[in-house]
Scaffold this motif. Structure first.
Motif, PDB file in Angstrom:
ATOM      1  N   LEU A  49      13.637 -11.574 -17.070  1.00 39.98           N
ATOM      2  CA  LEU A  49      13.888 -10.808 -15.859  1.00 39.98           C
ATOM      3  C   LEU A  49      13.606  -9.329 -16.078  1.00 39.98           C
ATOM      4  CD1 LEU A  49      14.885 -10.859 -12.952  1.00 39.98           C
ATOM      5  CD2 LEU A  49      17.205 -10.636 -13.815  1.00 39.98           C
ATOM      6  N   LEU A  50      14.017  -8.803 -17.205  1.00 38.43           N
ATOM      7  CA  LEU A  50      13.765  -7.408 -17.534  1.00 38.43           C
ATOM      8  C   LEU A  50      12.274  -7.130 -17.657  1.00 38.43           C
ATOM      9  CD1 LEU A  50      14.968  -4.657 -18.178  1.00 38.43           C
ATOM     10  CD2 LEU A  50      15.175  -5.374 -20.557  1.00 38.43           C
ATOM     11  N   GLN A  51      11.532  -8.025 -18.300  1.00 36.40           N
ATOM     12  CA  GLN A  51      10.090  -7.847 -18.438  1.00 36.40           C
ATOM     13  C   GLN A  51       9.400  -7.895 -17.077  1.00 36.40           C
ATOM     14  OE1 GLN A  51       8.982 -10.868 -21.268  1.00 36.40           O
ATOM     15  NE2 GLN A  51       9.146  -9.447 -22.996  1.00 36.40           N
ATOM     16  N   SER A  99      15.079 -15.567 -23.527  1.00 37.85           N
ATOM     17  CA  SER A  99      16.252 -15.647 -22.659  1.00 37.85           C
ATOM     18  C   SER A  99      15.901 -15.263 -21.230  1.00 37.85           C
ATOM     19  CB  SER A  99      17.350 -14.725 -23.183  1.00 37.85           C
ATOM     20  OG  SER A  99      17.005 -13.383 -22.950  1.00 37.85           O
ATOM     21  N   THR A 100      16.690 -15.725 -20.309  1.00 37.67           N
ATOM     22  CA  THR A 100      16.486 -15.427 -18.893  1.00 37.67           C
ATOM     23  C   THR A 100      16.593 -13.933 -18.644  1.00 37.67           C
ATOM     24  OG1 THR A 100      17.428 -17.565 -18.347  1.00 37.67           O
ATOM     25  CG2 THR A 100      17.280 -15.958 -16.571  1.00 37.67           C
ATOM     26  N   ARG A 101      17.541 -13.302 -19.304  1.00 37.21           N
ATOM     27  CA  ARG A 101      17.738 -11.861 -19.130  1.00 37.21           C
ATOM     28  C   ARG A 101      16.507 -11.080 -19.585  1.00 37.21           C
ATOM     29  NH1 ARG A 101      22.760  -8.134 -21.230  1.00 37.21           N
ATOM     30  NH2 ARG A 101      21.812  -6.178 -20.597  1.00 37.21           N
ATOM     31  N   LYS A 102      15.936 -11.451 -20.718  1.00 42.19           N
ATOM     32  CA  LYS A 102      14.750 -10.764 -21.234  1.00 42.19           C
ATOM     33  C   LYS A 102      13.551 -10.975 -20.307  1.00 42.19           C
ATOM     34  CE  LYS A 102      12.033 -10.125 -25.404  1.00 42.19           C
ATOM     35  NZ  LYS A 102      11.813 -10.531 -26.780  1.00 42.19           N
TER      36      LYS A 102
END
Length: 85
Positions: free
Chosen positions: A7-9, A2-5
């Motif tokens: 970005l977090l990484q 996912s985009t959120r994951k």
């Protein structure tokens, strides 16, 4: 992924890299010393009473011009750790 994951990484990787870079910069400063009289023209590391910037020295090995060198190597290079001595 996912985009959120992703970005977090990326953010986490950036923080880790920033922390490592700061440790390296602090360590390298502790292991270096100013060595006067060894800088070649245009290769000094900082300003003097004659000029305000690095890279502005006019002649080789001027006694008031300096470069950062590894701690303990200045005398071997023919320089001095104090400009007046």
């Amino acid at each position: 992924m996912s985009t959120r994951k992703a970005l977090l990484q990326s953010a986490l990787a950036g923080l880790v890299a920033l922390g490592l870079a700061q440790d390296g910069a602090a360590q390298s400063k502790d292991e270096k010393e100013k060595c006067y009289g060894i800088a070649k023209a245009g290769q000094n590391d900082c300003g003097t009473a004659q000029h305000t910037c690095a890279g502005k020295s006019k002649k080789d090995n001027a006694p008031d011009e300096w470069k950062y060198v590894a701690k303990g190597t200045c005398a071997k290079l023919g320089g001095k750790t104090n400009p007046g001595k």
